[in-house]
Design a protein around this motif. Structure first.
Motif, mmCIF file in Angstrom:
data_model
loop_
_atom_site.group_PDB
_atom_site.id
_atom_site.type_symbol
_atom_site.label_atom_id
_atom_site.label_comp_id
_atom_site.label_asym_id
_atom_site.label_seq_id
_atom_site.Cartn_x
_atom_site.Cartn_y
_atom_site.Cartn_z
ATOM 1 N N SER A 7 -112.705 10.870 31.606
ATOM 2 C CA SER A 7 -112.429 9.809 32.568
ATOM 3 C C SER A 7 -111.858 8.626 31.804
ATOM 4 C CB SER A 7 -113.707 9.375 33.271
ATOM 5 O OG SER A 7 -114.217 10.421 34.043
ATOM 6 N N LEU A 8 -110.612 8.295 32.037
ATOM 7 C CA LEU A 8 -109.984 7.189 31.320
ATOM 8 C C LEU A 8 -110.401 5.858 31.941
ATOM 9 C CD1 LEU A 8 -106.360 8.618 30.974
ATOM 10 C CD2 LEU A 8 -108.175 8.607 29.246
ATOM 11 N N MET A 33 -120.507 7.228 32.078
ATOM 12 C CA MET A 33 -119.698 8.198 31.333
ATOM 13 C C MET A 33 -118.595 8.828 32.160
ATOM 14 S SD MET A 33 -122.520 10.007 28.890
ATOM 15 C CE MET A 33 -123.739 10.088 30.197
ATOM 16 N N THR A 34 -118.858 9.007 33.467
ATOM 17 C CA THR A 34 -117.897 9.761 34.289
ATOM 18 C C THR A 34 -117.079 8.872 35.222
ATOM 19 O OG1 THR A 34 -119.523 10.071 36.058
ATOM 20 C CG2 THR A 34 -119.432 11.785 34.344
ATOM 21 N N ASN A 35 -117.461 7.591 35.350
ATOM 22 C CA ASN A 35 -116.851 6.707 36.352
ATOM 23 C C ASN A 35 -117.108 7.190 37.774
ATOM 24 O OD1 ASN A 35 -115.874 4.989 34.399
ATOM 25 N ND2 ASN A 35 -113.833 5.929 34.355
ATOM 26 N N LEU A 56 -97.912 9.657 41.625
ATOM 27 C CA LEU A 56 -97.911 8.515 40.690
ATOM 28 C C LEU A 56 -96.700 7.626 40.931
ATOM 29 C CD1 LEU A 56 -98.973 10.173 37.319
ATOM 30 C CD2 LEU A 56 -100.268 8.468 38.616
ATOM 31 N N ALA A 95 -98.710 4.065 35.296
ATOM 32 C CA ALA A 95 -99.117 5.297 35.989
ATOM 33 C C ALA A 95 -99.249 6.397 34.954
ATOM 34 C CB ALA A 95 -98.095 5.683 37.053
ATOM 35 N N ILE A 96 -100.415 7.060 34.959
ATOM 36 C CA ILE A 96 -100.718 8.049 33.917
ATOM 37 C C ILE A 96 -101.118 9.369 34.553
ATOM 38 C CG2 ILE A 96 -102.338 8.668 32.056
ATOM 39 C CD1 ILE A 96 -102.546 5.681 31.386
ATOM 40 N N LEU A 97 -100.470 10.439 34.115
ATOM 41 C CA LEU A 97 -100.928 11.795 34.449
ATOM 42 C C LEU A 97 -101.716 12.291 33.241
ATOM 43 C CD1 LEU A 97 -100.967 14.193 36.365
ATOM 44 C CD2 LEU A 97 -98.766 14.924 35.425
ATOM 45 N N MET A 149 -107.567 8.215 41.691
ATOM 46 C CA MET A 149 -106.577 7.139 41.708
ATOM 47 C C MET A 149 -107.258 5.787 41.555
ATOM 48 S SD MET A 149 -103.567 8.420 42.138
ATOM 49 C CE MET A 149 -102.862 6.793 42.171
ATOM 50 N N HIS A 172 -106.143 2.091 42.202
ATOM 51 C CA HIS A 172 -105.034 1.319 42.746
ATOM 52 C C HIS A 172 -105.620 0.212 43.594
ATOM 53 C CE1 HIS A 172 -101.288 0.410 45.001
ATOM 54 N NE2 HIS A 172 -100.779 0.676 43.832
ATOM 55 N N GLU A 194 -98.015 15.928 41.388
ATOM 56 C CA GLU A 194 -98.821 14.897 40.716
ATOM 57 C C GLU A 194 -97.946 13.711 40.314
ATOM 58 O OE1 GLU A 194 -102.053 14.958 40.370
ATOM 59 O OE2 GLU A 194 -102.356 16.992 41.110
ATOM 60 N N ALA A 241 -102.485 3.290 37.753
ATOM 61 C CA ALA A 241 -102.865 4.493 38.503
ATOM 62 C C ALA A 241 -103.049 5.657 37.535
ATOM 63 C CB ALA A 241 -101.790 4.831 39.526
ATOM 64 N N VAL A 242 -104.107 6.444 37.756
ATOM 65 C CA VAL A 242 -104.363 7.629 36.928
ATOM 66 C C VAL A 242 -104.558 8.825 37.845
ATOM 67 C CG1 VAL A 242 -105.940 8.738 35.274
ATOM 68 C CG2 VAL A 242 -105.475 6.286 35.095
ATOM 69 N N ARG A 243 -103.912 9.922 37.515
ATOM 70 C CA ARG A 243 -104.239 11.206 38.144
ATOM 71 C C ARG A 243 -104.653 12.172 37.051
ATOM 72 N NH1 ARG A 243 -103.366 12.052 43.388
ATOM 73 N NH2 ARG A 243 -103.024 14.283 43.226
ATOM 74 N N LEU A 247 -95.845 3.230 41.792
ATOM 75 C CA LEU A 247 -95.137 2.279 40.931
ATOM 76 C C LEU A 247 -94.673 1.082 41.749
ATOM 77 C CD1 LEU A 247 -92.930 4.705 38.807
ATOM 78 C CD2 LEU A 247 -95.078 3.592 38.129
#
Lengths: 209, 209
Positions: B182-183, A42-44, A203, B174-176, B1, B3, A199, B190-192, A207
């Motif tokens: 938790s996505l 659920m939380t990773n 990110l 890249a996602i804020l 993150m 990556h 933030e 990349a996720v922050r 890229l």
């Protein structure tokens, strides 16, 4: 974080808040028991990490059975002190302050913004949702009755240090700071910074090209 | 993150963004040269840490002279890729989305929100500042022209995973994420996460009593 004796690592505390959010959801869905593997899904967050984080705070769960959802949620709530109503002073009644004051999740987790302040004469005296906007200079006098220990700073960078000093003189010992500046605060005052541009820059680094 | 090959530690990248914000201020004030001790005083980040962070990216500064402010600002801008205009898709046109779209500091650092999306039929078709609010389902088609690689998620928790998948299918890497979930995203995205409740809970833990 500025804090005199940080025994528990801050990342552990951050994850504890994540576990609690997850457990609160499960509790609402009447789930009774979970395993650390369920939590990982659920939380990773790795199941071993979950168990290690909990171990800072004592014994949890039973081998072969797992964790009682209501019990674990209750204990983490108590650890994070979110089991009681927590009054909060909001400094900054602009767009961000408005979004924070109107954010239902804060209230659901017992954080209650009880007063809003600004430095802008155009805003002082008007309303932010159900709150009057007061002059930040009034914060120390008003907080004698409100007794808030947490303050949120959502003012422009140039005003943030002065606002922090006023909040501290009002009795605030924990600050969530959205202004992109490093606040200087006395020992014993905790600060957490949220910087949207920072933030985005992290990110951006990731890229391609 | 998330990556594939995170060579530079994320905290270093976070601090690089802090150094850049500081250098940008100094540049505007026409300051020509600074020492690592000056940086420490302005950012509250240890001078040795500053030099170590820079060392990931090559040689900077001259012994006994210090760092050229315009040169260092330029090099960090290039490293973080904030030296070019960066189009950004905003998903979520509520209070927080409005605060983000109206936040001048993002634009100043070359992050340009070029399209706003929502899932709420009441919001789709109305305006957010100078942007039309579109149905999130249109993001992939619209982004063929906009070519944004960064997305911001400011939708309620229950909608966030679906919105993330739509943004990824639109070409976002890249996602804020402001939703407290938790996505799950493909490798290479990349996720922050910025979670206001989590931030408040960590502060709450540090309160006395």
């Amino acid at each position: 974080m500025n804090h005199p004796t940080p025994k528990v690592p801050v990342p552990t505390l951050e994850r504890m808040a994540t576990y609690l959010a997850c457990l609160t959801d499960l509790n609402e869905k009447q789930v009774q028991t979970i395993s650390s593997a369920d939590m990982e899904q659920m939380t990773n967050i790795n199941a071993a990490q979950f168990r290690k984080d909990l171990s800072y705070f004592g014994e949890f769960g039973r081998p072969g059975i797992g964790y009682s959802v209501p019990e674990l949620a209750g204990r983490i709530s108590t650890i994070l002190k979110v089991d009681r109503e927590q009054p909060v002073l909001l400094a900054g009644a602009g767009n961000l302050g408005s979004a924070l004051a109107g954010y239902p999740a804060l209230r659901r987790e017992n954080f209650h913004i009880v007063a809003a302040f600004d430095t802008d004469p155009d805003k002082i005296g008007s309303r932010l949702w159900d709150l009057d906007i007061h002059d930040i200079a009034q914060a120390p006098a008003m907080n004698r009755a409100l007794n808030a220990k947490i303050g949120i700073i959502a003012v422009p960078a140039a005003a943030a240090q002065g606002v922090a000093e006023t909040l501290v003189s009002a009795g605030v010992t924990a600050i969530l700071n959205f202004a992109p500046v490093s606040l200087r605060v006395p020992a014993g005052v905790a600060v957490r910074n949220v910087d949207f541009v920072q933030e985005m820059a992290v990110l951006s680094y990731h890229l391609a090209g």
